[in-house]
Design a protein around this motif. Structure first.
Motif, PDB file in Angstrom:
ATOM      1  N   TYR A   1       0.831  -1.209   0.000  1.00  0.00           N
ATOM      2  CA  TYR A   1       0.000   0.000   0.000  1.00  0.00           C
ATOM      3  C   TYR A   1       0.867   1.261   0.000  1.00  0.00           C
ATOM      4  CZ  TYR A   1      -3.614   3.335   1.402  1.00  0.00           C
ATOM      5  OH  TYR A   1      -4.478   4.408   1.453  1.00  0.00           O
ATOM      6  N   ALA A   2       1.984   1.217   0.737  1.00  0.00           N
ATOM      7  CA  ALA A   2       2.814   2.412   0.925  1.00  0.00           C
ATOM      8  C   ALA A   2       3.958   2.517  -0.083  1.00  0.00           C
ATOM      9  CB  ALA A   2       3.381   2.422   2.348  1.00  0.00           C
ATOM     10  N   ARG A   3       3.960   1.653  -1.086  1.00  0.00           N
ATOM     11  CA  ARG A   3       5.121   1.582  -1.989  1.00  0.00           C
ATOM     12  C   ARG A   3       5.384   2.899  -2.721  1.00  0.00           C
ATOM     13  NH1 ARG A   3       5.550  -3.980  -4.534  1.00  0.00           N
ATOM     14  NH2 ARG A   3       6.377  -4.360  -2.439  1.00  0.00           N
ATOM     15  N   ASP A   4       4.340   3.610  -3.119  1.00  0.00           N
ATOM     16  CA  ASP A   4       4.541   4.864  -3.859  1.00  0.00           C
ATOM     17  C   ASP A   4       5.263   5.900  -2.999  1.00  0.00           C
ATOM     18  OD1 ASP A   4       3.388   3.806  -6.081  1.00  0.00           O
ATOM     19  OD2 ASP A   4       1.420   4.719  -5.752  1.00  0.00           O
ATOM     20  N   GLU A   5       4.822   6.023  -1.729  1.00  0.00           N
ATOM     21  CA  GLU A   5       5.439   7.002  -0.817  1.00  0.00           C
ATOM     22  C   GLU A   5       6.682   6.437  -0.135  1.00  0.00           C
ATOM     23  OE1 GLU A   5       4.429  10.128  -0.504  1.00  0.00           O
ATOM     24  OE2 GLU A   5       2.823   9.756  -1.960  1.00  0.00           O
ATOM     25  N   GLN A   6       6.840   5.102  -0.183  1.00  0.00           N
ATOM     26  CA  GLN A   6       7.964   4.394   0.451  1.00  0.00           C
ATOM     27  C   GLN A   6       8.033   4.652   1.958  1.00  0.00           C
ATOM     28  OE1 GLN A   6      11.352   5.709  -1.955  1.00  0.00           O
ATOM     29  NE2 GLN A   6      11.191   3.818  -3.151  1.00  0.00           N
TER      30      GLN A   6
END
Length: 339
Positions: free
Chosen positions: A193-198
């Motif tokens: 879920y958090a991959r875009d914001e890392q």
């Protein structure tokens, strides 16, 4: 974990001993070895698994001493080496442990031998145990304490190319529990879920993390302790909507207060967090949380609460009163007691 770093770098030991009661860690390490040592094509020819409750160890060692076919390495995994413990084997298999001692002293250079021992303790007096501790790469896979658990979770997040905020990590452990399989699954979900914001924040943890019944009960008790009775009832009613049985909810509440009482008493006697966890056979992180909650109760209050829980349990089993109402009455009494 250092053993994982070496495996990932393909720096293999000829022998591994993985022991302890945390089956998830043992299985995960075994899977890392499988994927690091062999290709898919080599698996059919150079991968063997033996259950030592069914097969003599010397049979498995014959396989270990056989040259690999169509590859440079072979992987041989031995499960349940009960002869490493002080237990008396209940099965009819007799093992030539002397043969294993000889192999450990001079292992085949082309084979990686892995012993997985799901036991809390090994018999340190035995020659074979001493030899393995000296010559093998050893991983003790027992319950992780607070610091180790956080390190493990950070590493899992990093493997998914994200970072988790410290506040989010603390909150994650509070609401997700301490079961490693569940934690791994939930952390992987958060990472995707958090991959875009890392970056995994507390808000993401709150939004996506599945809560265990035990952690919901911890939060319920915490709401009552901090005077947020409406929040406590909201959690309780949510649990009823999820078809959790009132008698089960009451039992878990009783377990939480029993843990609070026990940690308070053992802390007073000078026991540390790890000692209490070992003595009570619960996860160190649960002990940490219980110690924090115990500061909100006097000895008299805890004794009264345990009595109230016993009365509520008796009502559940003998009275005709609606079971959900019995838990509600307990929560109201609990709020009045700690005001």
């Amino acid at each position: 974990m250092p053993i994982w770093r070496n495996i990932e770098k393909k720096q293999f030991s000829p022998i591994y001993l993985l022991y302890g009661t945390e089956a998830f860690l043992i299985n995960e390490t075994k899977q890392k070895l499988i994927h690091s040592v062999l290709t898919e094509e080599e698996m059919d020819f150079n991968y063997s698994v033996y259950d030592l409750e069914e097969t003599p160890v010397e049979t498995a060692l014959e396989e270990a001493e056989t040259f690999p076919f169509m590859g440079e390495k072979k992987l041989v995994i031995l499960h349940n080496p009960v002869f490493l413990t002080a237990e008396r084997s209940k099965d009819k298999v007799e093992h030539n442990v002397k043969k294993l001692e000889e192999y450990v002293a001079d292992p085949a250079p082309y084979t990686i031998l892995v012993l997985t021992a799901p036991y809390e303790k090994l018999d340190e007096r035995k020659k074979i145990t001493k030899l393995l501790k000296k010559n093998a790469e050893v991983m003790e896979a027992n319950k992780l304490h607070d610091k180790e658990l956080k390190t493990w979770l950070r590493a899992r997040a990093a493997a998914n190319e994200v970072q988790i905020d410290e506040e989010a990590l603390e909150h994650f452990l509070i609401i997700a529990g301490t079961n490693l399989m569940m934690l791994a699954s939930e952390m992987d979900k958060l990472s995707i879920y958090a991959r875009d914001e890392q970056r995994i924040t507390r808000e993401i943890v709150d939004q996506l993390t599945a809560r265990s019944l035990e952690q919901d009960i911890f939060a319920l008790v915490d709401k009552v302790v901090t005077g947020k009775i409406e929040g406590a009832f909201r959690i309780y009613y949510d649990l009823l909507k999820l078809n959790e049985e009132p008698i089960k909810i009451l039992a878990v509440i009783a377990n939480q207060f029993r843990l609070i009482y026990q940690t308070k008493e053992l802390s007073r006697k000078g026991y540390g967090q790890q000692q209490i966890a070992g003595f009570l056979k619960v996860h160190p992180f649960r002990v940490k949380l219980a110690i924090g909650q115990s500061k909100n109760f006097s000895d008299e209050q805890l004794a009264a609460i345990m009595g109230m829980l016993a009365d509520s349990d008796l009502q559940m089993k003998t009275s005709g009163m609606a079971k959900p109402l019995i838990v509600e009455m307990f929560l109201f009494k609990l709020q009045s007691l700690i005001k």
